[in-house]
Design a protein around this motif. Structure first.
Motif, PDB file in Angstrom:
ATOM      1  N   LEU A  95       1.185  -0.789   0.134  1.00 36.68           N
ATOM      2  CA  LEU A  95      -0.248   0.237   0.111  1.00 36.68           C
ATOM      3  C   LEU A  95       0.899   0.949  -0.068  1.00 36.68           C
ATOM      4  N   LYS A  96       2.504   1.295   0.688  1.00 34.77           N
ATOM      5  CA  LYS A  96       2.772   2.508   0.529  1.00 34.77           C
ATOM      6  C   LYS A  96       3.246   2.895  -0.538  1.00 34.77           C
ATOM      7  N   THR A  98     -12.623  -8.432  -4.107  1.00 38.17           N
ATOM      8  CA  THR A  98     -11.079  -7.757  -3.824  1.00 38.17           C
ATOM      9  C   THR A  98     -10.589  -7.961  -2.557  1.00 38.17           C
ATOM     10  N   ALA A  99      -9.694  -7.222  -2.234  1.00 36.19           N
ATOM     11  CA  ALA A  99      -8.226  -8.300  -0.782  1.00 36.19           C
ATOM     12  C   ALA A  99      -9.074  -7.684   0.230  1.00 36.19           C
ATOM     13  N   LEU A 100     -10.557  -6.688  -0.154  1.00 36.83           N
ATOM     14  CA  LEU A 100     -11.374  -6.526   1.981  1.00 36.83           C
ATOM     15  C   LEU A 100     -12.205  -7.506   1.293  1.00 36.83           C
ATOM     16  N   TYR A 101     -13.048  -8.539   0.273  1.00 40.16           N
ATOM     17  CA  TYR A 101     -13.588  -9.655   0.880  1.00 40.16           C
ATOM     18  C   TYR A 101     -13.187 -10.285   0.756  1.00 40.16           C
ATOM     19  N   GLU A 102     -11.965 -10.815   0.448  1.00 41.77           N
ATOM     20  CA  GLU A 102     -11.181 -11.172   0.377  1.00 41.77           C
ATOM     21  C   GLU A 102     -10.928 -11.749   2.069  1.00 41.77           C
ATOM     22  N   ALA A 103      -9.714 -10.794   2.699  1.00 41.47           N
ATOM     23  CA  ALA A 103      -9.918 -10.846   4.081  1.00 41.47           C
ATOM     24  C   ALA A 103     -10.750 -10.812   5.321  1.00 41.47           C
ATOM     25  N   ALA A 104     -12.044 -10.465   4.960  1.00 41.97           N
ATOM     26  CA  ALA A 104     -13.232 -10.434   5.838  1.00 41.97           C
ATOM     27  C   ALA A 104     -13.990 -12.306   5.751  1.00 41.97           C
ATOM     28  N   LYS A 105     -13.309 -12.165   4.167  1.00 39.93           N
ATOM     29  CA  LYS A 105     -13.615 -13.752   4.381  1.00 39.93           C
ATOM     30  C   LYS A 105     -13.056 -14.692   5.011  1.00 39.93           C
ATOM     31  N   ASN A 106     -11.967 -14.279   5.110  1.00 35.41           N
ATOM     32  CA  ASN A 106     -11.060 -15.289   6.151  1.00 35.41           C
ATOM     33  C   ASN A 106     -10.559 -14.965   7.359  1.00 35.41           C
ATOM     34  N   LEU A 131      -7.203  -2.117   5.291  1.00 37.01           N
ATOM     35  CA  LEU A 131      -7.707  -1.762   4.705  1.00 37.01           C
ATOM     36  C   LEU A 131      -9.090  -0.546   4.672  1.00 37.01           C
ATOM     37  N   ILE A 132      -9.322  -0.502   5.751  1.00 40.51           N
ATOM     38  CA  ILE A 132     -10.742   0.377   5.662  1.00 40.51           C
ATOM     39  C   ILE A 132     -10.209   1.753   5.927  1.00 40.51           C
ATOM     40  N   SER A 133      -9.055   1.764   6.978  1.00 37.12           N
ATOM     41  CA  SER A 133      -8.401   2.911   7.202  1.00 37.12           C
ATOM     42  C   SER A 133      -7.990   3.764   6.143  1.00 37.12           C
ATOM     43  N   GLN A 134      -7.305   3.061   4.838  1.00 36.55           N
ATOM     44  CA  GLN A 134      -6.559   3.394   3.642  1.00 36.55           C
ATOM     45  C   GLN A 134      -7.950   2.857   2.446  1.00 36.55           C
ATOM     46  N   ASN A 135      -9.257   3.605   2.940  1.00 39.29           N
ATOM     47  CA  ASN A 135     -10.343   3.597   2.077  1.00 39.29           C
ATOM     48  C   ASN A 135     -10.652   2.887   1.325  1.00 39.29           C
TER      49      ASN A 135
END
Length: 681
Positions: A333-334, A348-356, A365-369
């Motif tokens: 991200l940086k 998305t990455a957010l979807y996959e992180a939530a799934k796992n 991810l949320i903090s980075q919008n």
């Protein structure tokens, strides 16, 4: 331990397989040999299919990382132990057969039995020859293959011997020890860098020769974490980009080994950084999943691309989120990786992180919008998948950033998924967040269920989850939205608590089922075997008069199994019109599983009707049991005035206002149909 034995039948046809022979791990080769001999002599008809040392097996290809070049690896068949329980050890074999095992092995080319190989607990390889009837012909330690002297010297690291052999005129260093395995691979495998220098000095042309698996000496050295050999090979001109058959480059393999030192050496010698393996993975992606920021930084400086994806459309950032690798995710991200990139299935990455269930990843991810409103392939949002998985913390983080309008467009609410999986805490959080408790599944999603359910309340009722039913009804859930009403589900489950709760919150007792019409309230079909529930439904507004409406009246009824079309052929137009109303009560009560309760059911119903006439079918039921004759008398006209007055008062006052009437308690109880001794419900 995983092992195998080799069977040979006739003139050389080999077949191999692998079993777990761990029960004889404590036996020596002499003990195991003696055991095999004694068993053979004890039972000449031993079943070869279950013999410990006579197992027909299939070949195994060693893992591509295990390229041991010594004599044990050159024989690709690993050997096994026996599966039978070991007997007590004895010192000598006592032959009782006139034909003991031979002292010399039969010729494998002419032997017609089976040849089995196995390994003793001490690691000794054994071979046994058996006839087809199971009798033992020969058993002895397997002759060991002799290793090439040069390869043996390399394995031992004896540089002087290697130099001497290389210097012998006519020595061919390009001659493989096994398919594709040269002396240079042997030195790289065992990390003998000095021997490697000697070999390359004598024959530089073999530096990039590949094994049968397509592995160059450089890749062999990297797979064994032999840094010094890697440096020697690169210094002598080894190609840093030669791939194996799986298209793995030395750089990719170094990242797989998680070795920053080898990665640095390869990059310093110009290794390509964006080459994909057979699965489409790059070296960067491999380092990301291993959470090695140091290697990732080196690769990025060398020109690694953040946007390259594998054959599933998965980017390095997606992989970091999927595997829960927080450090490399921050790094990516940086350096500008696309936080909302989607895989081939739309995730998305957010979807996959939530799934796992990776809470810290979701938080970052949320903090980075990260966009929480991008659906996956199935149309579900990250909030949906978190609610389905039961991740309370993740749900609480996703609620504020998820659009309720976007949720509605998906055709399913996270409430449905939480209710379906009985995640009560999540259900409560979603209700408190203002998600619509009456949201219905889209038609496409509802069709996925045979009962065409559509509300979260239905899911909770069918799961018999009283706490969830309480929450949903308390939040304003409408119990009458589903095609097949939740009240009917609760009645079918004989759950009086849920039935009571639904009725108190306005469930329609007299609802029908559009796909299976009935001339009476459909819920009665599921409650007639449970009279207290049946009476409760009648007490709270269930229609009773419709149960006595019959198009045939006192005339004979057609057989129960007669189809509607057959009945319509013998009826006039008026009766056909009535038949379209659906199944009649007298037909339902005549079903074999219910008719045994016909008398008590009719008796209860008569308390809720005035002047009615029992059709011939109901009369048949009451005539079938002598003790039900009093029920026929109860139905006889005219009905008692007291009964008619009760019905009229209930019609005018309504049941819920009865207790407010200035009447004696006994009369109130009569009006409430509590004068009979019915079980408490």
């Amino acid at each position: 331990m995983s092992a195998a034995s080799i069977s040979h039948s006739g003139s050389g046809a080999l077949s191999l397989t692998f079993e777990d022979y761990s029960l004889y791990s404590n036996l020596s080769e002499d003990e195991l040999m003696q055991l095999a001999i004694e068993r053979s002599l004890a039972d000449s008809n031993w079943d070869t299919a279950t013999s410990a040392t006579d197992i027909t097996t299939s070949s195994q290809t060693p893992h591509h990382h295990d390229n041991r070049p010594d004599s044990s690896a050159r024989n690709t068949h690993q050997l096994s132990h026996s599966t039978h329980s070991p007997p007590s050890a004895q010192t000598a074999a006592h032959y009782s057969s006139p034909n003991p095992p031979a002292e010399k092995p039969p010729d494998p080319n002419t032997f017609t039995g089976t040849v089995s190989r196995f390994m003793t607990g001490s690691g000794k390889r054994m071979v046994a020859y058996r006839k087809h009837d199971g009798s033992l012909v020969y058993i002895a330690p397997e002759p060991e293959e002799e290793e090439d002297p040069l390869f043996s010297a390399i394995r031992a690291g004896d540089v002087s011997r290697v130099k001497a052999m290389v210097a012998i005129p006519g020595t061919n260093l390009m001659l493989p020890n096994k398919p594709g395995w040269l002396a240079v691979h042997q030195a790289a495998w065992y990390g003998k860098d000095t021997c490697l220098r000697v070999l390359l000095s004598a024959q530089p042309g073999m530096i990039n020769k590949r094994t049968a698996r397509g592995e160059s000496p450089l890749l062999v050295a990297i797979s064994r974490d032999q840094l010094q050999c890697v440096e020697v090979l690169l210094e002598n001109g080894a190609d840093p980009d030669i791939m194996n058959h799986e298209k793995e480059t030395p750089l990719y393999k170094a990242c797989e080994r998680n070795s920053a030192a080898m990665v640095a050496v390869l990059l310093n010698h110009g290794a390509a950084v964006n080459t994909r393996c057979i699965q489409g993975w790059t070296a960067l992606q491999e380092s990301v999943v291993r959470n090695n920021v140091e290697i990732c930084e080196m690769l990025l400086k060398a020109g690694a691309k953040l946007s390259l994806t594998n054959k599933f459309g998965i980017s390095p950032l997606f992989s970091a989120a999927q595997c829960g690798q927080l450090a490399t995710l921050r790094f990516l991200l940086k350096h500008g990786a696309d936080i909302n990139s989607q895989a081939a299935d739309g995730a998305t990455a957010l979807y996959e992180a939530a799934k796992n269930g990776h809470e810290k990843i979701v938080e970052l991810l949320i903090s980075q919008n990260a966009d929480a409103n991008k659906p996956g392939k199935t149309g579900l949002l990250p909030l949906h998948i978190a609610a389905q998985r039961g991740s309370d913390t993740i749900v609480s983080m996703l609620i504020p950033v998820t659009s309720k309008a976007r949720v509605r467009r998906t055709g399913i609410s996270p409430l449905h998924l939480a209710a379906e999986r009985d995640h009560d805490n999540i259900l409560e959080a979603l209700i408190e967040a203002g998600f619509d408790v009456n949201a219905q599944l889209s038609e496409e999603r509802s069709k996925l269920y045979e009962d065409r359910r559509s509300t979260a309340l239905y899911f909770s009722v069918i799961n018999n989850n009283m706490e969830a039913v309480h929450m949903l009804l308390g939040a304003g859930a409408d119990p009458n939205l589903d095609v097949f009403k939740p009240l009917m589900v609760a009645a079918r489950q004989s759950c009086i608590q849920t039935v009571t709760l639904l009725v108190e919150h306005g469930a329609d007792i007299n609802a029908s089922i559009p796909t299976h019409p009935t001339a009476f309230p459909a819920v009665y079909m599921f409650s007639m075997k449970y009279l207290p529930m049946f009476k409760y439904l009648l007490d709270n507004g269930g229609h009773a008069h419709s149960c006595f409406d019959c198009v045939y009246g006192s005339h004979p009824h057609p057989p129960i199994k007669t189809t509607r079309s057959e009945r319509e052929e013998h009826c006039d137009l008026d009766i056909q019109t009535q038949l379209r109303r659906g199944i009649q009560f007298c037909e339902m009560i005549s079903v074999p599983s219910i008719c045994r309760w016909a008398g008590p059911i009719i008796d209860v119903l008569l308390d809720y009707v005035g002047h009615v006439t029992l059709c011939s079918r109901l009369m048949e039921h009451l005539d079938s049991y002598s003790e039900w004759s009093t029920i026929k008398q109860k139905a006889a006209l005219p009905r008692p005035l007291l009964q008619l007055c009760r019905l009229q008062i209930l019609k005018l006052v309504r049941r819920r206002r009865l207790k407010k009437l200035p009447l004696p308690g006994g009369l109130i109880r009569f009006l409430q149909h509590q004068e009979a001794q019915v079980d408490d419900y």
